[in-house]
Design an enzyme around this catalytic site. Structure first.
Site, PDB file in Angstrom:
ATOM      1  N   ARG A  51       0.813  -1.221   0.000  1.00  0.00           N
ATOM      2  CA  ARG A  51       0.000   0.000   0.000  1.00  0.00           C
ATOM      3  C   ARG A  51       0.849   1.275   0.000  1.00  0.00           C
ATOM      4  O   ARG A  51       0.424   2.284  -0.544  1.00  0.00           O
ATOM      5  CB  ARG A  51      -0.900  -0.002   1.231  1.00  0.00           C
ATOM      6  CG  ARG A  51      -2.346  -0.187   0.862  1.00  0.00           C
ATOM      7  CD  ARG A  51      -3.230  -0.047   2.032  1.00  0.00           C
ATOM      8  NE  ARG A  51      -2.614  -0.523   3.271  1.00  0.00           N
ATOM      9  CZ  ARG A  51      -3.292  -0.777   4.377  1.00  0.00           C
ATOM     10  NH1 ARG A  51      -4.587  -0.580   4.391  1.00  0.00           N
ATOM     11  NH2 ARG A  51      -2.718  -1.191   5.461  1.00  0.00           N
ATOM     12  N   HIS A 180       7.169 -23.182   7.188  1.00  0.00           N
ATOM     13  CA  HIS A 180       8.612 -23.066   7.014  1.00  0.00           C
ATOM     14  C   HIS A 180       9.386 -24.158   7.756  1.00  0.00           C
ATOM     15  O   HIS A 180      10.542 -24.406   7.452  1.00  0.00           O
ATOM     16  CB  HIS A 180       9.115 -21.662   7.376  1.00  0.00           C
ATOM     17  CG  HIS A 180       9.050 -21.342   8.823  1.00  0.00           C
ATOM     18  ND1 HIS A 180       7.948 -20.759   9.390  1.00  0.00           N
ATOM     19  CD2 HIS A 180       9.932 -21.525   9.812  1.00  0.00           C
ATOM     20  CE1 HIS A 180       8.180 -20.604  10.679  1.00  0.00           C
ATOM     21  NE2 HIS A 180       9.371 -21.049  10.962  1.00  0.00           N
ATOM     22  N   LYS A 184      13.221 -26.807   6.602  1.00  0.00           N
ATOM     23  CA  LYS A 184      14.458 -26.973   7.394  1.00  0.00           C
ATOM     24  C   LYS A 184      15.210 -28.221   6.945  1.00  0.00           C
ATOM     25  O   LYS A 184      14.609 -29.264   6.685  1.00  0.00           O
ATOM     26  CB  LYS A 184      14.122 -27.069   8.889  1.00  0.00           C
ATOM     27  CG  LYS A 184      13.699 -25.722   9.467  1.00  0.00           C
ATOM     28  CD  LYS A 184      13.482 -25.819  10.950  1.00  0.00           C
ATOM     29  CE  LYS A 184      12.976 -24.515  11.526  1.00  0.00           C
ATOM     30  NZ  LYS A 184      14.014 -23.512  11.699  1.00  0.00           N
ATOM     31  N   ASP A 237      -1.434 -21.767  16.966  1.00  0.00           N
ATOM     32  CA  ASP A 237      -0.217 -21.127  16.462  1.00  0.00           C
ATOM     33  C   ASP A 237       0.876 -22.148  16.153  1.00  0.00           C
ATOM     34  O   ASP A 237       1.703 -21.908  15.276  1.00  0.00           O
ATOM     35  CB  ASP A 237       0.291 -20.117  17.515  1.00  0.00           C
ATOM     36  CG  ASP A 237       1.363 -19.198  16.960  1.00  0.00           C
ATOM     37  OD1 ASP A 237       1.127 -18.642  15.871  1.00  0.00           O
ATOM     38  OD2 ASP A 237       2.411 -19.038  17.594  1.00  0.00           O
ATOM     39  N   HIS A 242       2.880 -26.448  12.483  1.00  0.00           N
ATOM     40  CA  HIS A 242       4.270 -26.932  12.520  1.00  0.00           C
ATOM     41  C   HIS A 242       4.402 -28.313  13.175  1.00  0.00           C
ATOM     42  O   HIS A 242       5.046 -29.208  12.648  1.00  0.00           O
ATOM     43  CB  HIS A 242       5.161 -25.944  13.289  1.00  0.00           C
ATOM     44  CG  HIS A 242       5.080 -24.544  12.784  1.00  0.00           C
ATOM     45  ND1 HIS A 242       5.169 -24.241  11.449  1.00  0.00           N
ATOM     46  CD2 HIS A 242       4.919 -23.360  13.424  1.00  0.00           C
ATOM     47  CE1 HIS A 242       5.065 -22.928  11.300  1.00  0.00           C
ATOM     48  NE2 HIS A 242       4.910 -22.370  12.482  1.00  0.00           N
ATOM     49  N   LYS A 333       5.643 -20.912  25.402  1.00  0.00           N
ATOM     50  CA  LYS A 333       6.426 -19.671  25.505  1.00  0.00           C
ATOM     51  C   LYS A 333       7.044 -19.589  26.893  1.00  0.00           C
ATOM     52  O   LYS A 333       6.505 -20.153  27.851  1.00  0.00           O
ATOM     53  CB  LYS A 333       5.479 -18.465  25.350  1.00  0.00           C
ATOM     54  CG  LYS A 333       4.686 -18.479  24.057  1.00  0.00           C
ATOM     55  CD  LYS A 333       5.486 -17.907  22.948  1.00  0.00           C
ATOM     56  CE  LYS A 333       4.704 -17.847  21.669  1.00  0.00           C
ATOM     57  NZ  LYS A 333       5.560 -17.547  20.526  1.00  0.00           N
TER      58      LYS A 333
HETATM   59  P1  NAD Z   1       3.189  -6.660   8.327  1.00  0.00           P
HETATM   60  O1  NAD Z   1       2.025  -6.043   9.004  1.00  0.00           O
HETATM   61  O2  NAD Z   1       4.561  -6.328   8.795  1.00  0.00           O
HETATM   62  O3  NAD Z   1       3.133  -6.286   6.763  1.00  0.00           O
HETATM   63  C1  NAD Z   1       1.938  -6.299   6.031  1.00  0.00           C
HETATM   64  C2  NAD Z   1       2.206  -5.819   4.621  1.00  0.00           C
HETATM   65  O4  NAD Z   1       0.943  -5.848   3.934  1.00  0.00           O
HETATM   66  C3  NAD Z   1       2.726  -4.387   4.477  1.00  0.00           C
HETATM   67  O5  NAD Z   1       3.680  -4.355   3.427  1.00  0.00           O
HETATM   68  C4  NAD Z   1       1.482  -3.600   4.047  1.00  0.00           C
HETATM   69  O6  NAD Z   1       1.787  -2.481   3.222  1.00  0.00           O
HETATM   70  C5  NAD Z   1       0.757  -4.627   3.229  1.00  0.00           C
HETATM   71  N1  NAD Z   1      -0.691  -4.343   3.142  1.00  0.00           N
HETATM   72  C6  NAD Z   1      -1.582  -4.253   4.161  1.00  0.00           C
HETATM   73  N2  NAD Z   1      -2.824  -3.957   3.656  1.00  0.00           N
HETATM   74  C7  NAD Z   1      -2.688  -3.907   2.308  1.00  0.00           C
HETATM   75  C8  NAD Z   1      -3.588  -3.641   1.231  1.00  0.00           C
HETATM   76  N3  NAD Z   1      -4.887  -3.383   1.429  1.00  0.00           N
HETATM   77  N4  NAD Z   1      -3.101  -3.663  -0.013  1.00  0.00           N
HETATM   78  C9  NAD Z   1      -1.791  -3.931  -0.262  1.00  0.00           C
HETATM   79  N5  NAD Z   1      -0.889  -4.178   0.711  1.00  0.00           N
HETATM   80  C10 NAD Z   1      -1.340  -4.158   1.978  1.00  0.00           C
HETATM   81  O7  NAD Z   1       2.935  -8.240   8.357  1.00  0.00           O
HETATM   82  P2  NAD Z   1       4.024  -9.435   8.283  1.00  0.00           P
HETATM   83  O8  NAD Z   1       4.544  -9.703   9.648  1.00  0.00           O
HETATM   84  O9  NAD Z   1       5.000  -9.143   7.199  1.00  0.00           O
HETATM   85  O10 NAD Z   1       3.126 -10.696   7.926  1.00  0.00           O
HETATM   86  C11 NAD Z   1       2.542 -10.908   6.655  1.00  0.00           C
HETATM   87  C12 NAD Z   1       1.820 -12.247   6.647  1.00  0.00           C
HETATM   88  O11 NAD Z   1       2.733 -13.303   6.898  1.00  0.00           O
HETATM   89  C13 NAD Z   1       0.739 -12.365   7.723  1.00  0.00           C
HETATM   90  O12 NAD Z   1      -0.300 -13.167   7.212  1.00  0.00           O
HETATM   91  C14 NAD Z   1       1.450 -13.086   8.838  1.00  0.00           C
HETATM   92  O13 NAD Z   1       0.537 -13.785   9.661  1.00  0.00           O
HETATM   93  C15 NAD Z   1       2.325 -14.033   8.046  1.00  0.00           C
HETATM   94  N6  NAD Z   1       3.513 -14.476   8.775  1.00  0.00           N
HETATM   95  C16 NAD Z   1       4.449 -13.577   9.173  1.00  0.00           C
HETATM   96  C17 NAD Z   1       5.592 -14.014   9.825  1.00  0.00           C
HETATM   97  C18 NAD Z   1       6.668 -13.061  10.263  1.00  0.00           C
HETATM   98  O14 NAD Z   1       7.711 -13.557  10.685  1.00  0.00           O
HETATM   99  N7  NAD Z   1       6.483 -11.774  10.188  1.00  0.00           N
HETATM  100  C19 NAD Z   1       5.774 -15.383  10.077  1.00  0.00           C
HETATM  101  C20 NAD Z   1       4.795 -16.280   9.648  1.00  0.00           C
HETATM  102  C21 NAD Z   1       3.678 -15.806   9.001  1.00  0.00           C
END
Ligand code: NAD
Length: 485
Positions: A51, A180, A184, A237, A242, A333
């Site tokens: 966004r 993920h 591994k 979770d 996993h 945790k």
């Molecule tokens: P985040 O909140 O850091 O990032 C979200 C991203 O989505 C941002 O780039 C934002 O700009 C974009 N976004 C939000 N609304 C939008 C829209 N309407 N249009 C276009 N882009 C939009 O989230 P994250 O931590 O990067 O996680 C992303 C996904 O991955 C989630 O589903 C999360 O559950 C999953 N996930 C994350 C991790 C992690 O380590 N961060 C691990 C496992 C799973």
């Protein structure tokens, strides 16, 4: 021993949510490492889509900062970083609005014959929306793939709804559900150990395996992500995804071929063979606070929360191979160490000629995912030296970092999996029916807890969970392994 790097064909990868945490920490650094290793072609394009309004140059600078933060300094080569950044492009796209879609379609249209992958690094509420928009813009071409990651639903009904939404626009073979843990090295080695060696498989059953323990322990609490965590809990979770995958790979029958559907079919059979649990097969807990840090209730800012930050389960797989061998799972945790491992404990020899053997723990295969990925076999030998036949247990260690030192860097789970998406290899991903079957097993347990009206048991930070957890194994005459790094 030299690691073989097979370059993939040039591709276009669109990362929705490219400015988010997952993209910065894992996806962009992982891609850089694959380019540096010669696996990602320099003609590939990685198109960030999120966004935030930013230019291509600004996105490249943001990516440079992410690499500097999340790639080990010795692996950062200035020339390779520049080559990698040159593959990056950016389109501001609003998944729920009109902005950016035409521009994205125009960019991808420049190379219609290339493999396209759409990585949904956004909240799960956007998975279906984006899939629909991709189809509406004509971008969901047959060689396209979409990549989604947990949370894949909150329960069976929502997981079914998500699968249905995605399947309206993409065939099952185009949908890559990442777990993920499956990327591994050690987890894949579990399959190699089992199915490429003659001596484990004949012993891999309830006649010879006394019990199996799968542990995923963390030292951190939920502070900072309390709101998300409190709506999920350890069962949703960790266990549903996993730990279920680890259980499947440990317990499944040998697939007829090492091919995606053959592997998925065998994993699915394991999940479907799991007996329903009773309350007596479960222990759930919440961590207390101490002088250094707050309690679970403090971290989620809800003194009435009954969400579990710890769960231990005694599972039974009702099939010919495993009837009579309990599988104990525990995750939580604020435990004593950060540790993920699978321990397969074998029965004692049927006849004892050494009286001392009764006091020993017996043979075990310890598959360590972290820290220090590797596999150890605990064997009993004679204690060296004179003075009679005294027995001692020693580890036969196969720590990959030592044994495979010359192979160089072992790829991280994400980088391996992203390249598998490009290669079109679904073996290490989850099929939709597996995800649903896993929810079908975990949902009733969560329901049992809710209906019982009971509260999670409290445990001290730095411990192995609530004291009651020891009863789960001692009732069968077994002991939990210590949670120690
Ligand atoms: P985040 O909140 O850091 O990032 C979200 C991203 O989505 C941002 O780039 C934002 O700009 C974009 N976004 C939000 N609304 C939008 C829209 N309407 N249009 C276009 N882009 C939009 O989230 P994250 O931590 O990067 O996680 C992303 C996904 O991955 C989630 O589903 C999360 O559950 C999953 N996930 C994350 C991790 C992690 O380590 N961060 C691990 C496992 C799973």
């Amino acid at each position: 021993m030299v690691s073989t790097v097979i370059p993939v064909r040039p591709f276009d990868l669109v990362i929705f949510g490219a400015t988010g945490d997952l993209a910065r920490r894992k996806i962009l650094p992982g891609l850089y490492r694959r380019l540096a290793a010669g696996q990602m072609p320099t003609t590939a394009r990685v198109i960030g889509a999120a966004r935030s309004r930013m230019s291509q140059a600004e996105f490249r600078e943001a990516a440079r900062a992410a690499l500097e933060e999340f790639v080990d300094a010795p692996a950062l080569d200035a020339a390779q970083v520049d080559t990698f950044l040159a593959t990056l492009d950016y389109v501001p796209v609003d998944a729920t609005g009109e902005d950016g879609w035409a521009e994205l379609a125009a960019k991808l249209g420049e190379r219609p014959d290339h493999i396209r992958a759409f990585y949904m690094s956004v909240g799960p509420n956007l998975f279906g929306v984006i899939a629909e928009r991709l189809a509406g813009c004509g971008l969901a071409t047959p060689p396209s793939r979409i990549v989604v990651e947990k949370p894949l639903g909150h329960d069976l009904a929502s997981a079914r709804a998500l699968n249905l939404e995605l399947s309206k626009h993409f065939e099952e073979h185009q949908i890559y559900r990442i777990d993920h843990y499956l990327g591994k090295e050690t987890v894949q080695n579990l399959m190699a150990i089992r199915f490429a060696n003659a001596f484990f498989e004949p012993l891999w059953n309830s006649r010879h395996v006394e019990h199996v323990q799968i542990t995923v322990a963390e030292t951190v609490g939920v502070a900072g992500r309390g709101a998300y965590y409190d709506s999920a809990g350890a069962m949703r979770d960790m266990v549903q995804n996993h730990m279920m995958q680890l259980l499947c790979l440990t317990a499944m029958e040998p697939p007829a071929r090492f091919e995606p559907d053959a592997v998925h079919d065998e994993k699915l059979k394991v999940i479907r063979a799991l007996d329903p649990l009773t309350l007596a097969d479960t222990v759930r807990g919440q961590y207390r606070g101490n002088n250094e840090d707050g309690s679970y209730h403090d971290h989620v800012d809800d003194p009435a929360s009954r969400t579990e930050s710890f769960v231990a389960l005694r599972a039974h797989i009702a099939n010919w191979r495993w009837a009579g061998t309990p599988f104990y799972l525990r995750t939580g945790k604020r435990l004593s160490a950060r540790l993920s491992e699978i321990v397969v404990t074998f029965r004692q020899p049927p006849h004892t000629i050494f009286p001392q053997i009764e006091a020993l723990k017996g043979n075990a295969l310890i598959i360590r995912l972290q820290p220090g990925e590797g596999i150890t076999m605990r064997v009993t030998i004679k204690e060296p030296g004179p003075g009679g036949m005294r027995l001692v247990e020693v580890p036969l260690d196969m720590t990959f970092a030592d044994a495979l030192a010359e192979v160089g860097d072992i790829p991280e789970a994400y980088e391996r999996l992203i390249l598998d998406v490009i290669r079109g290899d679904q073996t290490l991903f989850m099929r939709g029916d597996e995800v649903e079957a896993a929810w079908a097993w975990t949902d009733p347990i969560i329901r049992l807890w809710t209906e019982s009206g009971s509260k999670p048991l409290l445990y001290d930070p730095g411990s192995a969970g609530p004291i009651e957890v020891y009863k789960l194994t001692s009732a069968d005459g077994h002991l939990w392994r210590e949670i120690a790094a």
